[in-house]
Motif scaffolding. Structure first.
Motif, PDB file in Angstrom:
ATOM      1  N   LEU A 102       0.825  -1.206   0.000  1.00 53.80           N
ATOM      2  CA  LEU A 102       0.000   0.000   0.000  1.00 53.80           C
ATOM      3  C   LEU A 102       0.866   1.265   0.000  1.00 53.80           C
ATOM      4  O   LEU A 102       0.542   2.240  -0.672  1.00 53.80           O
ATOM      5  CB  LEU A 102      -0.952   0.000   1.188  1.00 53.80           C
ATOM      6  CG  LEU A 102      -2.032  -1.082   1.175  1.00 53.80           C
ATOM      7  CD1 LEU A 102      -2.926  -0.956   2.393  1.00 53.80           C
ATOM      8  CD2 LEU A 102      -2.853  -1.038  -0.096  1.00 53.80           C
ATOM      9  N   LEU A 103       1.966   1.218   0.730  1.00 57.54           N
ATOM     10  CA  LEU A 103       2.884   2.356   0.717  1.00 57.54           C
ATOM     11  C   LEU A 103       3.453   2.572  -0.684  1.00 57.54           C
ATOM     12  O   LEU A 103       3.585   3.706  -1.143  1.00 57.54           O
ATOM     13  CB  LEU A 103       4.023   2.148   1.718  1.00 57.54           C
ATOM     14  CG  LEU A 103       3.656   2.298   3.186  1.00 57.54           C
ATOM     15  CD1 LEU A 103       4.828   1.870   4.079  1.00 57.54           C
ATOM     16  CD2 LEU A 103       3.247   3.723   3.498  1.00 57.54           C
ATOM     17  N   TYR A 104       3.773   1.478  -1.348  1.00 59.53           N
ATOM     18  CA  TYR A 104       4.299   1.575  -2.705  1.00 59.53           C
ATOM     19  C   TYR A 104       3.251   2.164  -3.654  1.00 59.53           C
ATOM     20  O   TYR A 104       3.578   2.981  -4.516  1.00 59.53           O
ATOM     21  CB  TYR A 104       4.773   0.209  -3.201  1.00 59.53           C
ATOM     22  CG  TYR A 104       5.421   0.275  -4.555  1.00 59.53           C
ATOM     23  CD1 TYR A 104       6.605   0.964  -4.743  1.00 59.53           C
ATOM     24  CD2 TYR A 104       4.831  -0.336  -5.642  1.00 59.53           C
ATOM     25  CE1 TYR A 104       7.197   1.038  -5.997  1.00 59.53           C
ATOM     26  CE2 TYR A 104       5.426  -0.266  -6.901  1.00 59.53           C
ATOM     27  CZ  TYR A 104       6.597   0.428  -7.068  1.00 59.53           C
ATOM     28  OH  TYR A 104       7.177   0.515  -8.304  1.00 59.53           O
ATOM     29  N   ALA A 105       1.998   1.777  -3.466  1.00 57.70           N
ATOM     30  CA  ALA A 105       0.920   2.353  -4.284  1.00 57.70           C
ATOM     31  C   ALA A 105       0.865   3.866  -4.078  1.00 57.70           C
ATOM     32  O   ALA A 105       0.663   4.619  -5.027  1.00 57.70           O
ATOM     33  CB  ALA A 105      -0.419   1.710  -3.936  1.00 57.70           C
ATOM     34  N   GLY A 106       1.051   4.317  -2.848  1.00 58.07           N
ATOM     35  CA  GLY A 106       1.094   5.754  -2.575  1.00 58.07           C
ATOM     36  C   GLY A 106       2.255   6.431  -3.269  1.00 58.07           C
ATOM     37  O   GLY A 106       2.125   7.541  -3.802  1.00 58.07           O
ATOM     38  N   ARG A 164     -12.729  -6.048  -1.020  1.00 56.62           N
ATOM     39  CA  ARG A 164     -11.901  -6.183   0.171  1.00 56.62           C
ATOM     40  C   ARG A 164     -11.701  -4.834   0.853  1.00 56.62           C
ATOM     41  O   ARG A 164     -11.588  -3.802   0.202  1.00 56.62           O
ATOM     42  CB  ARG A 164     -10.577  -6.812  -0.199  1.00 56.62           C
ATOM     43  CG  ARG A 164     -10.811  -8.220  -0.705  1.00 56.62           C
ATOM     44  CD  ARG A 164      -9.557  -8.899  -1.071  1.00 56.62           C
ATOM     45  NE  ARG A 164      -9.915 -10.233  -1.551  1.00 56.62           N
ATOM     46  CZ  ARG A 164      -9.200 -11.299  -1.308  1.00 56.62           C
ATOM     47  NH1 ARG A 164      -8.095 -11.205  -0.622  1.00 56.62           N
ATOM     48  NH2 ARG A 164      -9.584 -12.464  -1.768  1.00 56.62           N
ATOM     49  N   GLU A 165     -11.619  -4.900   2.161  1.00 55.78           N
ATOM     50  CA  GLU A 165     -11.526  -3.695   2.976  1.00 55.78           C
ATOM     51  C   GLU A 165     -10.273  -2.876   2.671  1.00 55.78           C
ATOM     52  O   GLU A 165     -10.280  -1.645   2.765  1.00 55.78           O
ATOM     53  CB  GLU A 165     -11.539  -4.086   4.456  1.00 55.78           C
ATOM     54  CG  GLU A 165     -11.733  -2.938   5.381  1.00 55.78           C
ATOM     55  CD  GLU A 165     -11.919  -3.382   6.816  1.00 55.78           C
ATOM     56  OE1 GLU A 165     -11.383  -2.682   7.695  1.00 55.78           O
ATOM     57  OE2 GLU A 165     -12.587  -4.401   7.059  1.00 55.78           O
ATOM     58  N   GLY A 166      -9.195  -3.540   2.272  1.00 55.58           N
ATOM     59  CA  GLY A 166      -7.960  -2.828   1.939  1.00 55.58           C
ATOM     60  C   GLY A 166      -8.161  -1.828   0.814  1.00 55.58           C
ATOM     61  O   GLY A 166      -7.487  -0.798   0.749  1.00 55.58           O
ATOM     62  N   THR A 167      -9.103  -2.125  -0.067  1.00 57.94           N
ATOM     63  CA  THR A 167      -9.416  -1.192  -1.159  1.00 57.94           C
ATOM     64  C   THR A 167      -9.973   0.100  -0.592  1.00 57.94           C
ATOM     65  O   THR A 167      -9.617   1.189  -1.040  1.00 57.94           O
ATOM     66  CB  THR A 167     -10.446  -1.822  -2.117  1.00 57.94           C
ATOM     67  OG1 THR A 167      -9.903  -3.033  -2.616  1.00 57.94           O
ATOM     68  CG2 THR A 167     -10.796  -0.890  -3.240  1.00 57.94           C
ATOM     69  N   GLY A 168     -10.844  -0.031   0.404  1.00 60.30           N
ATOM     70  CA  GLY A 168     -11.406   1.154   1.044  1.00 60.30           C
ATOM     71  C   GLY A 168     -10.346   1.979   1.741  1.00 60.30           C
ATOM     72  O   GLY A 168     -10.336   3.210   1.661  1.00 60.30           O
ATOM     73  N   ALA A 169      -9.417   1.292   2.422  1.00 62.31           N
ATOM     74  CA  ALA A 169      -8.335   2.003   3.107  1.00 62.31           C
ATOM     75  C   ALA A 169      -7.449   2.733   2.101  1.00 62.31           C
ATOM     76  O   ALA A 169      -7.080   3.885   2.306  1.00 62.31           O
ATOM     77  CB  ALA A 169      -7.514   1.016   3.938  1.00 62.31           C
ATOM     78  N   LEU A 170      -7.115   2.056   1.013  1.00 57.41           N
ATOM     79  CA  LEU A 170      -6.269   2.673  -0.014  1.00 57.41           C
ATOM     80  C   LEU A 170      -6.972   3.876  -0.650  1.00 57.41           C
ATOM     81  O   LEU A 170      -6.378   4.940  -0.811  1.00 57.41           O
ATOM     82  CB  LEU A 170      -5.892   1.649  -1.081  1.00 57.41           C
ATOM     83  CG  LEU A 170      -4.909   2.125  -2.142  1.00 57.41           C
ATOM     84  CD1 LEU A 170      -3.566   2.476  -1.513  1.00 57.41           C
ATOM     85  CD2 LEU A 170      -4.726   1.063  -3.212  1.00 57.41           C
ATOM     86  N   ALA A 171      -8.247   3.718  -0.987  1.00 58.43           N
ATOM     87  CA  ALA A 171      -9.009   4.814  -1.604  1.00 58.43           C
ATOM     88  C   ALA A 171      -9.079   6.021  -0.670  1.00 58.43           C
ATOM     89  O   ALA A 171      -8.921   7.166  -1.103  1.00 58.43           O
ATOM     90  CB  ALA A 171     -10.405   4.335  -1.975  1.00 58.43           C
ATOM     91  N   ARG A 172      -9.290   5.754   0.597  1.00 64.35           N
ATOM     92  CA  ARG A 172      -9.389   6.843   1.575  1.00 64.35           C
ATOM     93  C   ARG A 172      -8.049   7.548   1.754  1.00 64.35           C
ATOM     94  O   ARG A 172      -7.980   8.771   1.798  1.00 64.35           O
ATOM     95  CB  ARG A 172      -9.876   6.269   2.906  1.00 64.35           C
ATOM     96  CG  ARG A 172     -10.040   7.291   4.002  1.00 64.35           C
ATOM     97  CD  ARG A 172     -10.311   6.646   5.327  1.00 64.35           C
ATOM     98  NE  ARG A 172      -9.164   5.824   5.704  1.00 64.35           N
ATOM     99  CZ  ARG A 172      -9.244   4.734   6.454  1.00 64.35           C
ATOM    100  NH1 ARG A 172     -10.400   4.314   6.894  1.00 64.35           N
ATOM    101  NH2 ARG A 172      -8.157   4.070   6.763  1.00 64.35           N
ATOM    102  N   GLU A 173      -6.965   6.786   1.827  1.00 60.86           N
ATOM    103  CA  GLU A 173      -5.660   7.365   2.118  1.00 60.86           C
ATOM    104  C   GLU A 173      -5.025   8.059   0.912  1.00 60.86           C
ATOM    105  O   GLU A 173      -4.292   9.023   1.078  1.00 60.86           O
ATOM    106  CB  GLU A 173      -4.709   6.288   2.653  1.00 60.86           C
ATOM    107  CG  GLU A 173      -5.158   5.677   3.970  1.00 60.86           C
ATOM    108  CD  GLU A 173      -5.340   6.694   5.084  1.00 60.86           C
ATOM    109  OE1 GLU A 173      -4.521   7.631   5.194  1.00 60.86           O
ATOM    110  OE2 GLU A 173      -6.320   6.571   5.838  1.00 60.86           O
ATOM    111  N   LEU A 174      -5.267   7.566  -0.289  1.00 58.02           N
ATOM    112  CA  LEU A 174      -4.649   8.167  -1.470  1.00 58.02           C
ATOM    113  C   LEU A 174      -5.234   9.535  -1.814  1.00 58.02           C
ATOM    114  O   LEU A 174      -4.577  10.345  -2.444  1.00 58.02           O
ATOM    115  CB  LEU A 174      -4.786   7.249  -2.682  1.00 58.02           C
ATOM    116  CG  LEU A 174      -3.903   6.019  -2.712  1.00 58.02           C
ATOM    117  CD1 LEU A 174      -4.178   5.191  -3.968  1.00 58.02           C
ATOM    118  CD2 LEU A 174      -2.433   6.393  -2.654  1.00 58.02           C
TER     119      LEU A 174
END
Length: 188
Positions: free
Chosen positions: A81-85, A112-122
């Motif tokens: 996820l950090l790399y995606a950022g 998956r919940e990780g998608t929500g976290a990534l969308a929110r954080e990016l």
């Protein structure tokens, strides 16, 4: 950059989405891809040196050909996820398949919940997309190089607004509803 989220039918999906986005985004679209076949390379399994080298070559080829970044299944998820950022900070758009696996036509798995976290954080614009027919172009039970003639379709929706303090599970459900709204009425 933006975050594209769409359902997942076959290994051809990332190629189909890349072919359908505007040319200026195509070369800077980075799909997240599972590490299902490179578990040793990403530290999820211990194997022989030969197997590790094979997976290293395979992983680098996928990254080179598709601009892909790894999403591990059992270890190293936060680093991914950090790399995606970092990719987004460098101007790359991110492509995610939040179901996490290929799902048969007519069905949609929970995102998956990780998608929500990534969308929110990016904090990128999130564009939903719906794919259909790709499972006929590249069938699950056949080698990746055996394509078939068939019709596939990609439908893009309007950007979805994500609240910065929203719960990751709620965001994942919101994005799933946005993708499902683009599907024919027969999809559950």
């Amino acid at each position: 950059p933006l975050l594209l989220v769409c359902n997942h039918r076959s290994h051809a999906d990332a190629c189909l989405v890349k072919a359908c986005v505007p040319r200026r985004l195509r070369a800077r679209l980075a799909p997240g891809m599972t590490t299902r076949w490179e578990r040793a390379f990403f530290g999820e399994q211990t194997v022989t040196f030969r197997r590790f080298v094979h997976e290293w070559i395979e992983s680098r080829m996928i990254q080179l050909l598709f601009n892909a970044w790894p999403i591990p299944r059992t270890a190293g998820f936060r680093l991914s996820l950090l790399y995606a950022g970092e990719l987004a900070d460098a101007g790359f758009s991110i492509l995610l398949f939040p179901e996490g696996r290929h799902v048969p036509a007519g069905v949609m798995s929970c995102f998956r919940e990780g998608t929500g976290a990534l969308a929110r954080e990016l904090t990128l614009p999130v564009v939903p997309a719906y794919l259909e027919g790709s499972e006929q172009v590249l069938r699950e039970d056949e080698p990746w190089f055996r394509f078939h003639f068939g019709r596939a379709r990609v439908v893009f929706g309007e950007p979805v607004e994500i609240q910065p303090n929203a719960d990751a599970a709620d965001v994942a459900r919101q994005l799933q509803r946005a993708v499902q709204a683009l599907a024919p009425s027969t999809v559950q």
